[in-house]
Design a protein around this motif. Structure first.
Motif, short mmCIF file in Angstrom:
data_model
loop_
_atom_site.label_atom_id
_atom_site.label_comp_id
_atom_site.label_asym_id
_atom_site.label_seq_id
_atom_site.Cartn_x
_atom_site.Cartn_y
_atom_site.Cartn_z
N ILE A 109 0.85 -1.19 0.00
CA ILE A 109 0.00 0.00 0.00
C ILE A 109 0.88 1.23 0.00
O ILE A 109 1.79 1.36 0.82
N GLY A 110 0.60 2.16 -0.91
CA GLY A 110 1.43 3.34 -1.09
C GLY A 110 1.19 4.44 -0.07
O GLY A 110 0.60 4.23 0.99
N LYS A 111 1.65 5.63 -0.41
CA LYS A 111 1.61 6.79 0.48
C LYS A 111 0.22 7.45 0.46
O LYS A 111 -0.42 7.53 -0.57
N HIS A 112 -0.19 7.94 1.63
CA HIS A 112 -1.38 8.79 1.78
C HIS A 112 -2.64 8.14 1.21
O HIS A 112 -3.49 8.82 0.62
N CYS A 113 -2.76 6.84 1.40
CA CYS A 113 -3.97 6.13 0.97
C CYS A 113 -5.01 6.12 2.09
O CYS A 113 -4.69 6.29 3.26
N ILE A 114 -6.26 5.91 1.69
CA ILE A 114 -7.34 5.65 2.63
C ILE A 114 -7.85 4.24 2.35
O ILE A 114 -8.32 3.96 1.24
N ILE A 115 -7.74 3.38 3.35
CA ILE A 115 -8.30 2.02 3.25
C ILE A 115 -9.48 2.02 4.21
O ILE A 115 -9.30 1.91 5.43
N ASN A 116 -10.67 2.16 3.66
CA ASN A 116 -11.81 2.55 4.47
C ASN A 116 -12.55 1.35 5.09
O ASN A 116 -12.27 0.20 4.79
N THR A 117 -13.52 1.67 5.91
CA THR A 117 -14.18 0.75 6.83
C THR A 117 -14.64 -0.54 6.16
O THR A 117 -15.34 -0.52 5.14
N ASN A 118 -14.22 -1.67 6.75
CA ASN A 118 -14.67 -3.01 6.34
C ASN A 118 -14.29 -3.39 4.92
O ASN A 118 -14.85 -4.35 4.37
N SER A 119 -13.36 -2.68 4.31
CA SER A 119 -12.89 -3.11 2.99
C SER A 119 -11.99 -4.32 3.13
O SER A 119 -11.44 -4.60 4.21
N SER A 120 -11.83 -5.05 2.03
CA SER A 120 -11.05 -6.30 2.03
C SER A 120 -10.08 -6.29 0.85
O SER A 120 -10.49 -6.10 -0.30
N ILE A 121 -8.80 -6.49 1.17
CA ILE A 121 -7.76 -6.51 0.14
C ILE A 121 -7.02 -7.83 0.26
O ILE A 121 -6.38 -8.10 1.28
N ASP A 122 -7.13 -8.65 -0.77
CA ASP A 122 -6.54 -9.99 -0.68
C ASP A 122 -5.07 -9.98 -1.10
O ASP A 122 -4.48 -8.94 -1.37
N HIS A 123 -4.48 -11.15 -1.14
CA HIS A 123 -3.03 -11.32 -1.25
C HIS A 123 -2.44 -10.63 -2.48
O HIS A 123 -3.04 -10.59 -3.56
N ASP A 124 -1.26 -10.07 -2.31
CA ASP A 124 -0.40 -9.57 -3.40
C ASP A 124 -0.99 -8.42 -4.21
O ASP A 124 -0.56 -8.17 -5.34
N CYS A 125 -1.95 -7.70 -3.64
CA CYS A 125 -2.45 -6.50 -4.31
C CYS A 125 -1.45 -5.36 -4.14
O CYS A 125 -0.68 -5.32 -3.18
N LYS A 126 -1.49 -4.42 -5.07
CA LYS A 126 -0.66 -3.22 -5.00
C LYS A 126 -1.57 -2.00 -5.13
O LYS A 126 -2.28 -1.86 -6.13
N ILE A 127 -1.53 -1.14 -4.11
CA ILE A 127 -2.38 0.05 -4.06
C ILE A 127 -1.49 1.27 -4.21
O ILE A 127 -0.61 1.51 -3.38
#
Length: 200
Positions: A109-127
């Motif tokens: 996950i990069g700089k200054h991101c918002i990963i908001n309530t109850n979201s789901s990010i599975d393996h090996d993603c790039k944000i």
């Protein structure tokens, strides 16, 4: 720590800081009508002695502009205690992880991101930097989200999808194919209805 942005998103970030026992010195906001917010003083410029800060503004482009103008500040990261984050995840400076989030192994996950309530990010993603993953959005494995992209409320993205920079994925959209830079997508299955030009 200072929080730049005394609005709704700032409330959520402040409460995450409080949950983590991180001391908030004050909010910073350019609206001179705001003097106190959530019981904290509101300043109207960044003080010269600012050491630690988070940009608590929901708009992705605004966060980027502030970060670029104030690149010498030490930006912290915050994660709500209820978030389930793999130890093999990397989270860059200025990013905030909200309550109930699940992030699995190998996510970057990069700089200054918002990963908001109850979201789901599975393996090996790039944000990418300045992205926003909205509440209840779900990313399957190996999804790439470009800089500044906004993944809308409850959107679903299947595995191995590449989403470009500064895209807008509408609420509830189901993404089954790659999305080009600047793409605006709605529907199930998601369809590109517009391509915004990138002047950044």
């Amino acid at each position: 720590m200072f929080l730049y942005g005394a609005n709704g998103h700032g409330k959520v970030v402040a409460e995450i800081a409080e949950e983590n026992k991180v001391s908030i010195e004050a909010f910073i906001d350019i609206d001179f009508h705001k003097q106190v917010f959530l019981g904290y003083n509101v300043m109207h410029e960044i003080p010269s002695n600012t050491l630690d800060m988070i940009i608590s503004i929901g708009d992705n482009m605004t966060r980027r502009e502030i970060a670029h103008k104030n690149h010498n500040i030490n930006y912290l990261t915050l994660s709500h205690p209820s978030a389930n984050i793999s130890l093999r995840t990397t989270i860059d400076k200025g990013t905030v992880i909200m309550a109930g989030v699940s992030i699995n192994s190998g996510v970057d996950i990069g700089k200054h991101c918002i990963i908001n309530t109850n979201s789901s990010i599975d393996h090996d993603c790039k944000i990418g930097d300045f992205a926003h993953i909205s509440p209840n959005a779900a990313l399957a494995g190996n999804v790439v989200v470009g800089e500044g992209t906004h993944i809308g409320l409850g959107a679903s993205i299947i595995q191995n999808i590449n989403i470009g920079k500064w895209c807008t994925i509408g609420a509830g959209s189901v993404i089954l194919q790659d999305i080009p830079d600047g793409g605006v997508v709605v529907g199930n299955p998601g369809r590109v209805i517009k391509i915004n030009s990138l002047n950044n």
